[in-house]
Design a protein around this motif. Sequence first.
Motif, PDB file in Angstrom:
ATOM      1  N   LYS A   1       0.837  -1.189   0.000  1.00 15.00           N
ATOM      2  CA  LYS A   1       0.000   0.000   0.000  1.00 15.00           C
ATOM      3  C   LYS A   1       0.875   1.243   0.000  1.00 15.00           C
ATOM      4  O   LYS A   1       1.866   1.311   0.695  1.00 15.00           O
ATOM      5  CB  LYS A   1      -0.923   0.007   1.205  1.00 15.00           C
ATOM      6  CG  LYS A   1      -1.930  -1.115   1.180  1.00 15.00           C
ATOM      7  CD  LYS A   1      -2.842  -1.057   2.355  1.00 15.00           C
ATOM      8  CE  LYS A   1      -3.792  -2.232   2.310  1.00 15.00           C
ATOM      9  NZ  LYS A   1      -4.602  -2.301   3.508  1.00 15.00           N
ATOM     10  N   CYS A   2       0.470   2.220  -0.795  1.00 15.18           N
ATOM     11  CA  CYS A   2       1.224   3.455  -0.908  1.00 15.18           C
ATOM     12  C   CYS A   2       0.366   4.591  -0.350  1.00 15.18           C
ATOM     13  O   CYS A   2      -0.691   4.901  -0.909  1.00 15.18           O
ATOM     14  CB  CYS A   2       1.562   3.705  -2.375  1.00 15.18           C
ATOM     15  SG  CYS A   2       2.622   5.128  -2.656  1.00 15.18           S
ATOM     16  N   PRO A   3       0.764   5.215   0.757  1.00 22.07           N
ATOM     17  CA  PRO A   3      -0.045   6.287   1.346  1.00 22.07           C
ATOM     18  C   PRO A   3       0.091   7.595   0.563  1.00 22.07           C
ATOM     19  O   PRO A   3       1.197   8.072   0.321  1.00 22.07           O
ATOM     20  CB  PRO A   3       0.506   6.435   2.760  1.00 22.07           C
ATOM     21  CG  PRO A   3       1.883   5.868   2.708  1.00 22.07           C
ATOM     22  CD  PRO A   3       1.916   4.881   1.592  1.00 22.07           C
ATOM     23  N   HIS A   4      -1.040   8.135   0.152  1.00 22.22           N
ATOM     24  CA  HIS A   4      -1.087   9.403  -0.579  1.00 22.22           C
ATOM     25  C   HIS A   4      -1.877  10.420   0.226  1.00 22.22           C
ATOM     26  O   HIS A   4      -2.846  10.077   0.905  1.00 22.22           O
ATOM     27  CB  HIS A   4      -1.760   9.224  -1.943  1.00 22.22           C
ATOM     28  CG  HIS A   4      -0.863   8.622  -2.964  1.00 22.22           C
ATOM     29  ND1 HIS A   4      -0.294   9.362  -3.966  1.00 22.22           N
ATOM     30  CD2 HIS A   4      -0.405   7.356  -3.121  1.00 22.22           C
ATOM     31  CE1 HIS A   4       0.452   8.573  -4.711  1.00 22.22           C
ATOM     32  NE2 HIS A   4       0.401   7.348  -4.215  1.00 22.22           N
ATOM     33  N   LEU A   5      -1.466  11.674   0.115  1.00 23.87           N
ATOM     34  CA  LEU A   5      -2.137  12.763   0.798  1.00 23.87           C
ATOM     35  C   LEU A   5      -3.136  13.407  -0.158  1.00 23.87           C
ATOM     36  O   LEU A   5      -2.786  13.778  -1.271  1.00 23.87           O
ATOM     37  CB  LEU A   5      -1.122  13.806   1.266  1.00 23.87           C
ATOM     38  CG  LEU A   5      -1.681  14.990   2.036  1.00 23.87           C
ATOM     39  CD1 LEU A   5      -2.317  14.535   3.343  1.00 23.87           C
ATOM     40  CD2 LEU A   5      -0.584  16.009   2.308  1.00 23.87           C
ATOM     41  N   TYR A   6      -4.380  13.498   0.282  1.00 28.04           N
ATOM     42  CA  TYR A   6      -5.429  14.182  -0.477  1.00 28.04           C
ATOM     43  C   TYR A   6      -5.864  15.396   0.323  1.00 28.04           C
ATOM     44  O   TYR A   6      -6.034  15.312   1.539  1.00 28.04           O
ATOM     45  CB  TYR A   6      -6.614  13.254  -0.732  1.00 28.04           C
ATOM     46  CG  TYR A   6      -6.357  12.303  -1.871  1.00 28.04           C
ATOM     47  CD1 TYR A   6      -6.878  12.550  -3.130  1.00 28.04           C
ATOM     48  CD2 TYR A   6      -5.564  11.178  -1.706  1.00 28.04           C
ATOM     49  CE1 TYR A   6      -6.634  11.695  -4.188  1.00 28.04           C
ATOM     50  CE2 TYR A   6      -5.303  10.320  -2.756  1.00 28.04           C
ATOM     51  CZ  TYR A   6      -5.846  10.588  -3.992  1.00 28.04           C
ATOM     52  OH  TYR A   6      -5.586   9.751  -5.045  1.00 28.04           O
ATOM     53  N   ARG A   7      -6.037  16.519  -0.362  1.00 27.78           N
ATOM     54  CA  ARG A   7      -6.407  17.776   0.293  1.00 27.78           C
ATOM     55  C   ARG A   7      -7.665  18.338  -0.337  1.00 27.78           C
ATOM     56  O   ARG A   7      -7.858  18.267  -1.548  1.00 27.78           O
ATOM     57  CB  ARG A   7      -5.294  18.804   0.172  1.00 27.78           C
ATOM     58  CG  ARG A   7      -4.088  18.438   0.982  1.00 27.78           C
ATOM     59  CD  ARG A   7      -3.093  19.548   1.042  1.00 27.78           C
ATOM     60  NE  ARG A   7      -2.094  19.205   2.046  1.00 27.78           N
ATOM     61  CZ  ARG A   7      -0.896  19.726   2.054  1.00 27.78           C
ATOM     62  NH1 ARG A   7      -0.534  20.596   1.145  1.00 27.78           N
ATOM     63  NH2 ARG A   7      -0.039  19.376   2.992  1.00 27.78           N
ATOM     64  N   CYS A   8      -8.484  18.943   0.509  1.00 24.90           N
ATOM     65  CA  CYS A   8      -9.703  19.594   0.042  1.00 24.90           C
ATOM     66  C   CYS A   8      -9.414  21.082  -0.137  1.00 24.90           C
ATOM     67  O   CYS A   8      -9.062  21.760   0.825  1.00 24.90           O
ATOM     68  CB  CYS A   8     -10.835  19.390   1.035  1.00 24.90           C
ATOM     69  SG  CYS A   8     -12.353  20.228   0.535  1.00 24.90           S
ATOM     70  N   PRO A   9      -9.580  21.613  -1.359  1.00 24.96           N
ATOM     71  CA  PRO A   9      -9.320  23.038  -1.573  1.00 24.96           C
ATOM     72  C   PRO A   9     -10.392  23.938  -0.950  1.00 24.96           C
ATOM     73  O   PRO A   9     -10.146  25.115  -0.714  1.00 24.96           O
ATOM     74  CB  PRO A   9      -9.303  23.178  -3.098  1.00 24.96           C
ATOM     75  CG  PRO A   9     -10.075  22.023  -3.604  1.00 24.96           C
ATOM     76  CD  PRO A   9      -9.916  20.925  -2.595  1.00 24.96           C
ATOM     77  N   ALA A  10     -11.555  23.375  -0.651  1.00 27.35           N
ATOM     78  CA  ALA A  10     -12.644  24.171  -0.087  1.00 27.35           C
ATOM     79  C   ALA A  10     -12.502  24.373   1.417  1.00 27.35           C
ATOM     80  O   ALA A  10     -12.530  25.497   1.910  1.00 27.35           O
ATOM     81  CB  ALA A  10     -13.987  23.528  -0.410  1.00 27.35           C
ATOM     82  N   CYS A  11     -12.331  23.265   2.166  1.00 26.57           N
ATOM     83  CA  CYS A  11     -12.283  23.381   3.632  1.00 26.57           C
ATOM     84  C   CYS A  11     -10.889  23.124   4.200  1.00 26.57           C
ATOM     85  O   CYS A  11     -10.704  23.158   5.409  1.00 26.57           O
ATOM     86  CB  CYS A  11     -13.308  22.452   4.275  1.00 26.57           C
ATOM     87  SG  CYS A  11     -12.916  20.703   4.186  1.00 26.57           S
TER      88      CYS A  11
ATOM     89  N   SER B   1      -9.139  20.443   4.570  1.00 23.75           N
ATOM     90  CA  SER B   1      -8.890  19.240   5.360  1.00 23.75           C
ATOM     91  C   SER B   1      -7.998  18.291   4.564  1.00 23.75           C
ATOM     92  O   SER B   1      -7.950  18.335   3.328  1.00 23.75           O
ATOM     93  CB  SER B   1     -10.202  18.557   5.749  1.00 23.75           C
ATOM     94  OG  SER B   1     -10.867  18.078   4.606  1.00 23.75           O
ATOM     95  N   ASP B   2      -7.265  17.437   5.264  1.00 27.37           N
ATOM     96  CA  ASP B   2      -6.357  16.466   4.663  1.00 27.37           C
ATOM     97  C   ASP B   2      -6.810  15.066   5.018  1.00 27.37           C
ATOM     98  O   ASP B   2      -7.331  14.834   6.115  1.00 27.37           O
ATOM     99  CB  ASP B   2      -4.934  16.640   5.194  1.00 27.37           C
ATOM    100  CG  ASP B   2      -4.316  17.964   4.809  1.00 27.37           C
ATOM    101  OD1 ASP B   2      -4.702  18.528   3.772  1.00 27.37           O
ATOM    102  OD2 ASP B   2      -3.434  18.436   5.554  1.00 27.37           O
ATOM    103  N   GLU B   3      -6.588  14.133   4.101  1.00 21.22           N
ATOM    104  CA  GLU B   3      -6.840  12.728   4.368  1.00 21.22           C
ATOM    105  C   GLU B   3      -5.720  11.907   3.747  1.00 21.22           C
ATOM    106  O   GLU B   3      -5.251  12.221   2.660  1.00 21.22           O
ATOM    107  CB  GLU B   3      -8.177  12.271   3.772  1.00 21.22           C
ATOM    108  CG  GLU B   3      -9.374  12.791   4.521  1.00 21.22           C
ATOM    109  CD  GLU B   3     -10.666  12.168   4.037  1.00 21.22           C
ATOM    110  OE1 GLU B   3     -10.704  10.925   3.861  1.00 21.22           O
ATOM    111  OE2 GLU B   3     -11.619  12.919   3.834  1.00 21.22           O
TER     112      GLU B   3
END
Length: 80
Positions: A60-70, A72-74
Amino acid sequence: MAICPVCNGLREVYLMCTKCGEPMLESGRLIDFYDDYSPYMEIDLMKLEDGYPDTHSGQKCPHLYRCPACHSDEVIFIKE
């Protein structure tokens, strides 16, 4: 040897923010954000240091996803 389809441009993952429902943006591998030299280190070595025990198998490769609206990171785990 397994490869990450997102890192290698073979697949895109589209996610909706769990907080506001807006589309999230893929911001790269999580390990690239650790320090100045992490993008140049061996990937499997960095996975040992990432703090996510389920990535130690190398599958598994962990990737960072970001919300441009609020803003938040996941962290999303991409199957290699």
